[in-house]
Design a protein around this motif. Structure first.
Motif, PDB file in Angstrom:
ATOM      1  N   MET A 148       0.845  -1.249  -0.070  1.00 59.26           N
ATOM      2  CA  MET A 148      -0.031  -0.070  -0.229  1.00 59.26           C
ATOM      3  C   MET A 148       0.775   1.165   0.042  1.00 59.26           C
ATOM      4  N   LYS A 149       1.911   1.154   0.918  1.00 59.82           N
ATOM      5  CA  LYS A 149       2.743   2.303   0.893  1.00 59.82           C
ATOM      6  C   LYS A 149       3.466   2.810  -0.283  1.00 59.82           C
ATOM      7  N   VAL A 152       1.080   4.435  -2.797  1.00 63.72           N
ATOM      8  CA  VAL A 152       0.722   5.696  -2.404  1.00 63.72           C
ATOM      9  C   VAL A 152       1.941   6.439  -2.945  1.00 63.72           C
ATOM     10  N   LEU A 159       2.232  11.815 -10.362  1.00 63.14           N
ATOM     11  CA  LEU A 159       1.574  13.439 -10.400  1.00 63.14           C
ATOM     12  C   LEU A 159       2.786  14.259 -10.400  1.00 63.14           C
ATOM     13  N   VAL A 162       3.930  14.448 -14.084  1.00 63.77           N
ATOM     14  CA  VAL A 162       3.204  15.003 -14.935  1.00 63.77           C
ATOM     15  C   VAL A 162       3.361  16.654 -14.968  1.00 63.77           C
ATOM     16  N   PHE A 163       3.532  17.295 -13.704  1.00 65.63           N
ATOM     17  CA  PHE A 163       3.928  18.379 -13.542  1.00 65.63           C
ATOM     18  C   PHE A 163       5.283  18.782 -14.127  1.00 65.63           C
ATOM     19  N   VAL A 225      12.491   7.419   0.153  1.00 60.27           N
ATOM     20  CA  VAL A 225      11.254   7.079   0.728  1.00 60.27           C
ATOM     21  C   VAL A 225      10.929   5.498   0.616  1.00 60.27           C
TER      22      VAL A 225
ATOM     23  N   VAL D 120      -4.563  18.278 -13.377  1.00 60.75           N
ATOM     24  CA  VAL D 120      -4.145  17.318 -12.512  1.00 60.75           C
ATOM     25  C   VAL D 120      -4.335  17.329 -11.178  1.00 60.75           C
ATOM     26  N   ILE D 121      -4.178  18.378 -10.641  1.00 66.88           N
ATOM     27  CA  ILE D 121      -4.074  18.956  -9.318  1.00 66.88           C
ATOM     28  C   ILE D 121      -5.599  18.475  -8.651  1.00 66.88           C
ATOM     29  N   VAL D 123      -7.332  16.042  -9.039  1.00 67.88           N
ATOM     30  CA  VAL D 123      -7.470  14.733  -8.884  1.00 67.88           C
ATOM     31  C   VAL D 123      -7.494  14.501  -7.146  1.00 67.88           C
ATOM     32  N   PHE D 127      -9.029  12.412  -4.331  1.00 68.79           N
ATOM     33  CA  PHE D 127      -8.146  11.634  -3.421  1.00 68.79           C
ATOM     34  C   PHE D 127      -8.311  12.125  -1.933  1.00 68.79           C
ATOM     35  N   VAL D 130      -8.413   8.896  -0.025  1.00 68.50           N
ATOM     36  CA  VAL D 130      -6.936   8.448   0.229  1.00 68.50           C
ATOM     37  C   VAL D 130      -6.314   9.186   1.316  1.00 68.50           C
ATOM     38  N   LEU D 133      -5.960   7.452   4.497  1.00 65.22           N
ATOM     39  CA  LEU D 133      -5.427   6.093   4.643  1.00 65.22           C
ATOM     40  C   LEU D 133      -4.183   6.363   5.481  1.00 65.22           C
ATOM     41  N   GLU D 135      -1.600   4.632   5.459  1.00 63.38           N
ATOM     42  CA  GLU D 135      -0.119   4.522   4.629  1.00 63.38           C
ATOM     43  C   GLU D 135       0.347   5.842   4.341  1.00 63.38           C
ATOM     44  N   SER D 136      -0.529   6.723   3.641  1.00 64.28           N
ATOM     45  CA  SER D 136       0.084   7.924   3.408  1.00 64.28           C
ATOM     46  C   SER D 136       0.364   8.919   4.582  1.00 64.28           C
ATOM     47  N   ILE D 138       1.461   7.625   7.334  1.00 67.01           N
ATOM     48  CA  ILE D 138       2.840   7.387   7.868  1.00 67.01           C
ATOM     49  C   ILE D 138       4.066   8.024   7.042  1.00 67.01           C
ATOM     50  N   ILE D 139       3.757   7.732   5.788  1.00 70.35           N
ATOM     51  CA  ILE D 139       4.997   8.478   4.990  1.00 70.35           C
ATOM     52  C   ILE D 139       4.925   9.996   5.203  1.00 70.35           C
TER      53      ILE D 139
END
Lengths: 274, 274, 274, 274
Positions: A148-149, A152, A159, A162-163, A225, D120-121, D123, D127, D130, D133, D135-136, D138-139
């Protein structure tokens, strides 16, 4: 000796690898797979194909014959032939022989023949033994835990790409340095962020080079990361795989496998379970 | 003074490094090895070879003479000369002098002379001291502990390379971008997966570039795996770094820094010296 | 107001940064250093030098004047002027102004002027504040702790580079692919092992490419070693920097900074010391 | 049915995603965003723009119409329209439609249109789910915790780049290998330190190549630093990953998975649900 006991014996040889005969079969199969894949490799080198093409084709037919016999054997031995034929390895086994036969009917399908490289997957059939090794278990466990991590993280990277891609497309427009469409710029962004750096596309304007430098430093920093994610997961998977004896007297942990007494208070440790 | 005591004294100088003379011998040997290797380096530069070739050859013969004397000395001093001559370092010592003598008989064997670079291995002879350092022990211990996991990981990478190589070979066929055989495509796959990215071969078709981008992100993600493996092993090796204390009762060694009781017999350990 | 109290006040401004005036002085100095370094950067761009050369020289003299005043001020304020003049920062301060004066006497020494870039070191003078930050302490502590291990690792890498370089020199000889001396081959080996991969030199023979692939995978695997070393050291340095309160009742550790009660048994935790 | 209840219902659909209709709206929006961004990508490829330009423009207007309706809907539904219009997502929503309208008035502003990629932002709007979540969290937690250390590290890298860049500029001067200004040399230093290695600029002199080799080994070694920082932070963030349990007595949140008592008031925590 009945047909059933012959089937039973061959089943043990072909599908299992606990008996000496079964092990020998697996080793022979492994050698045949590796040699047939090497033949495909050498065949793809034009210079060698011109010189030794005839030998390669002979070898190819020998391997195809062997794998065809093996496939029919498996079909005959399988308790449920249809289930085998539609299973993952059943399809891979079929794909290992089909391209050579198809080349008889459609002689021009040269690239179809590279499907024969898929035979490499068959190596995993032999590696089913390896699958049980503690080492690969720990790696797979760590990857599963960080699934999962990583997802993410990769979404965030996408993204970013893309930028950066769009930005460099605008900045480098008209400088003729290869950033001639946003998808190509995104390709460049990935090449740079991952620190691959081919150099087939590289910014030519000072502003583009400045932004590229920022992207590189960014890529340098964010590689930490996934490494951090997997390190932690690997640490946990490894820790869960070690014994977890605790001293009954002082509760000290992390005893060695070979320890008989607690290193902290000297009490005799409990026996290991397994 | 008997011949035996002379041999004994020289043995201490040549094979050991506890005495001042032994240390001086090791330092001189180290300097000679490094200088002789540097000579080989400079000799390989055509421009310098033309100008100073004569000097290089003189130096080369001086080093060869020195190493020959050293080799004969070791042969004479060794208690079992044959065992020394066939040991790893015995062969390396011989290889350090042989190429120069062979060049007298076979004058054309220019590249054979690069074997002289193998003299660098002789540096390890002097580094036998370093070998005992705690630091290199921990690194080697960590690498040994993660040996199996790294092997499993590299096997998986190799299979990935076979697939990616074959895929790009098919995709980039006819685009004249260097993917002209499967082995070359696999070379490209390794260059990309490891994020080296020479750029001598790079995909030219949009689909090829898309797949290359996927490969790069993959390579970026899986570099986390060996890092995780070694980090965990390094952490454990550091944690289990042992003192040289010995249990006074059962003579067990390798106690941890933090241990107060023997893990083998439960006796209280002697206090740490520092 | 006596001269001594003026000196005392200026001392606080120039050498310390606890007072508002001292802070303002540091900020102004930082701005001057950064601007003067930026001027050197822009001056090195030929196109800009031709256009705005006069402005750059004026700016250069303004900065030199400012730094000269600062240098004389420091000399005057320092309790032991000679010790200051011969200290590390004293020499750096002098080097920051000297090149411009020398350029008056020796007008051709264009490259000598790039010594002015050394002014960047002076930034550290202002960063002496940062030096006290916990973060840089932890990083430096981790690097100091892993100093020996990194040295052992780099020595091993260096020996590897010597071997790989010599090997590729022999293998690629005569293929005109840039491996024309052992030092150049060693340069290539470093470019490849570190996964930089310029592509200015890359193997052309199949055997060379095969060996290069092995080197890349090797480089990919051994990058895990320094990462593991620093990760472990960083983990220990971080752990030593956190509070180490222990529950007086159940001995549980790892309490949060903000915790007032034990998360394991509910007992009130001891007060924090600082 | 009153206007208010219609607004209420639409509010739930457009701004929330708990109802089936709200989820469907989010999915449709996501698809529209991705497709509109893909259109911008394809439009930037000159070859496709020439062939299918008309289709792209039609699609562009369809997406713009959809996003305009959505924007007006949000403006109408928002309890405080002005606050929405000036919020981050309000501005992004406006930027998603504005460029297409501006292109009517100013037909030449081709590059302005790439602002559409900013869609795109949007998006992230979808999210927001998301975002919750674990997971994100923790990151992000790990990155936040290592923010200061990474800054210190990047500052050190930047100073290193200034030195290396200036040094190579002086060393490679006159060798026509691309080091023609200090900023360009610094660009090269970043390309090399981060192991990207384009090869658009690479040293040509032996001394330059020697220094480059030192820089590469340095870059190889210091990549361990951010990795170590993030690994440790990730390890701590994972360890402190918290459940959503709330203390029944003092309402404190963020208890650890393993906690049995509230860290704030010492009350026994409720049992975990699973």
């Amino acid at each position: 000796m009945s047909l059933d006991s012959i089937r039973e014996r061959w089943w043990k040889i072909v599908f299992e690898s606990d008996t000496p005969a079964g092990k020998a079969f697996d080793v022979l199969l492994l050698v045949a797979i590796v040699l047939s894949v090497l033949t495909v490799f050498l065949e793809s080198i034009v210079r060698l194909e011109i010189k030794y093409g005839a030998y390669f084709h002979t070898l190819e037919w020998i391997f195809t014959a062997l794998f065809t016999i093996e496939y029919l054997l498996r079909l005959w031995l399988a308790r449920k032939p249809l289930r085998y034929a539609t299973s993952f390895f059943g399809i891979v086994d079929l794909l290992a022989v089909l391209p050579t036969y198809i080349s008889l009917i459609l002689p021009g399908t040269h690239y179809l023949l590279t499907i024969r490289v898929l035979r490499v997957i068959r190596v995993f059939r032999v590696f089913k033994l390896v699958d049980h090794l503690k080492e690969s278990r720990i790696i797979l466990e760590a990857l599963r835990a960080s699934r999962m991590k990583i997802t993410v993280f990769l979404t965030a990277v996408l993204l970013l790409v893309v930028f950066i891609g769009s930005l460099l497309y605008v900045v480098e427009a008209g400088s003729n340095s290869g950033f001639d469409s946003i998808p190509r710029s995104m390709y460049w962004a990935i090449v740079t962020l991952t620190t691959v750096g081919y150099g087939d596309i590289s910014p030519a304007t000072p502003l583009g080079q400045f932004l590229a430098a920022v992207v590189m430093v960014l890529g340098y920093a964010i590689i930490a990361v996934p490494t951090g994610i997997v390190s932690v997961a690997m640490s946990q998977a490894t820790h869960q795989a070690t014994t977890t004896r605790v001293c009954t007297h002082c509760m000290a942990e992390d005893h060695r496998d070979s320890a008989e007494f607690c290193y902290h208070c000297g009490t005799r440790l409990p026996d290991r379970g397994n």
